[in-house]
Write a protein that holds these residues in place. Structure first.
Motif, PDB file in Angstrom:
ATOM      1  N   UNK A   9      -0.935   5.125   4.869  1.00 15.04           N
ATOM      2  CA  UNK A   9      -1.963   4.914   4.063  1.00 15.04           C
ATOM      3  C   UNK A   9      -1.581   5.475   2.813  1.00 15.04           C
ATOM      4  N   UNK A  10      -1.131   6.643   2.743  1.00 14.22           N
ATOM      5  CA  UNK A  10      -0.916   7.565   1.585  1.00 14.22           C
ATOM      6  C   UNK A  10       0.199   6.674   0.676  1.00 14.22           C
ATOM      7  N   UNK A  11       1.302   6.174   1.463  1.00 16.38           N
ATOM      8  CA  UNK A  11       2.237   5.426   0.942  1.00 16.38           C
ATOM      9  C   UNK A  11       1.464   4.179   0.012  1.00 16.38           C
ATOM     10  N   UNK A  12       0.701   3.295   0.795  1.00 18.86           N
ATOM     11  CA  UNK A  12      -0.014   2.343   0.249  1.00 18.86           C
ATOM     12  C   UNK A  12      -0.844   2.457  -1.020  1.00 18.86           C
ATOM     13  N   UNK A  36      10.358   4.790  -7.096  1.00 17.68           N
ATOM     14  CA  UNK A  36      11.724   4.622  -7.862  1.00 17.68           C
ATOM     15  C   UNK A  36      11.867   3.179  -8.046  1.00 17.68           C
ATOM     16  N   UNK A  37      11.832   2.646  -9.115  1.00 19.76           N
ATOM     17  CA  UNK A  37      12.148   1.196  -9.190  1.00 19.76           C
ATOM     18  C   UNK A  37      10.946   0.374  -8.830  1.00 19.76           C
ATOM     19  N   UNK A  38       9.847   0.750  -8.866  1.00 24.27           N
ATOM     20  CA  UNK A  38       8.674   0.052  -8.314  1.00 24.27           C
ATOM     21  C   UNK A  38       8.428   0.254  -6.845  1.00 24.27           C
ATOM     22  N   UNK A  39       9.072   1.157  -6.016  1.00 28.64           N
ATOM     23  CA  UNK A  39       9.005   1.080  -4.684  1.00 28.64           C
ATOM     24  C   UNK A  39       8.719   2.771  -4.397  1.00 28.64           C
ATOM     25  N   UNK A  40       8.299   3.156  -3.473  1.00 29.04           N
ATOM     26  CA  UNK A  40       7.603   4.319  -3.079  1.00 29.04           C
ATOM     27  C   UNK A  40       9.062   5.034  -2.061  1.00 29.04           C
ATOM     28  N   UNK A  41       9.305   6.198  -2.532  1.00 29.33           N
ATOM     29  CA  UNK A  41      10.398   6.706  -1.534  1.00 29.33           C
ATOM     30  C   UNK A  41       9.583   8.000  -0.997  1.00 29.33           C
ATOM     31  N   UNK A  91     -13.080   5.052   9.990  1.00 27.33           N
ATOM     32  CA  UNK A  91     -12.400   4.836   8.839  1.00 27.33           C
ATOM     33  C   UNK A  91     -10.985   5.078   9.100  1.00 27.33           C
ATOM     34  N   UNK A  92     -10.261   4.399   8.381  1.00 24.51           N
ATOM     35  CA  UNK A  92      -8.793   4.247   8.206  1.00 24.51           C
ATOM     36  C   UNK A  92      -8.372   5.315   7.249  1.00 24.51           C
ATOM     37  N   UNK A  93      -9.114   6.127   6.529  1.00 22.91           N
ATOM     38  CA  UNK A  93      -8.183   7.090   5.745  1.00 22.91           C
ATOM     39  C   UNK A  93      -9.423   8.340   5.484  1.00 22.91           C
ATOM     40  N   UNK A  94      -9.047   9.237   4.529  1.00 21.95           N
ATOM     41  CA  UNK A  94      -9.820  10.126   4.259  1.00 21.95           C
ATOM     42  C   UNK A  94     -10.436   9.715   2.934  1.00 21.95           C
ATOM     43  N   UNK A 126     -10.668   6.425  -2.048  1.00 21.18           N
ATOM     44  CA  UNK A 126      -9.518   7.575  -1.723  1.00 21.18           C
ATOM     45  C   UNK A 126      -8.627   7.543  -2.896  1.00 21.18           C
ATOM     46  N   UNK A 127      -8.515   8.481  -3.563  1.00 14.59           N
ATOM     47  CA  UNK A 127      -7.620   8.746  -4.635  1.00 14.59           C
ATOM     48  C   UNK A 127      -7.987   7.807  -5.984  1.00 14.59           C
TER      49      UNK A 127
END
Length: 164
Positions: A9-12, A36-41, A91-94, A126-127
């Protein structure tokens, strides 16, 4: 320790946001994410000790209001309501629970409303992202467990549905 679903979920959330870098540390676990280049590392070091205090804290938080209320009627109603539903929407997230798309609009669902699997039942913020939560079941809403504007935890029950 963060669960795999929470990390996903955080990555998404990071991937869909304008945030370039994110770091979180708790209970000896550190998660760092950089785009990094549009992707999450993602880097997630393995903690030395595996424990589940978060799950225990969630159980305590969800049961405390009923115990602290001191209302005997609430305690008696709890077993009755459990027989009246087949599915809990969790809930799927905080985040922050909102029952309507905006303060001046009606709630997505009320007790007694019929829902389908793809029916939107609420929003969890969220965020600074507003995530529409779907029912994932077909049936009738028999109980709403969260209050508008309430902070909610991952996996916390939000609605109870009597499936059809």
């Amino acid at each position: 320790m963060l669960k795999v679903q929470e990390i996903r979920e955080l990555i998404k959330l990071i991937d869909h946001s304008q945030i370039d870098e994110f770091s979180y540390e708790a209970n000896g676990t550190k998660v760092s994410m950089k785009k990094s280049g549009g992707q999450v590392v993602t880097e997630v070091p393995t903690p030395e000790e595996v424990s589940t205090p978060k799950a225990e804290a969630v159980k305590e938080q969800t049961s405390q209001p009923k115990q602290d209320a001191g209302n005997v009627e609430d305690a008696k109603e709890e077993p009755v309501s459990k027989t009246e539903f087949d599915k809990e929407i969790t809930s799927p997230m905080v985040g922050t629970f909102y029952k309507s798309p905006s303060p001046d609009q009606d709630a997505y669902v009320k007790v007694g409303d019929k829902v389908k699997e793809d029916s939107i039942v609420c929003i969890v913020e969220a965020m600074k992202l507003f995530n529409e939560i779907e029912a994932e079941a077909t049936g009738e809403v028999v109980e709403i467990l969260a209050e508008d504007g309430e902070l909610i935890e991952y996996g916390q029950p939000l609605f109870r549905v009597k499936t059809s």
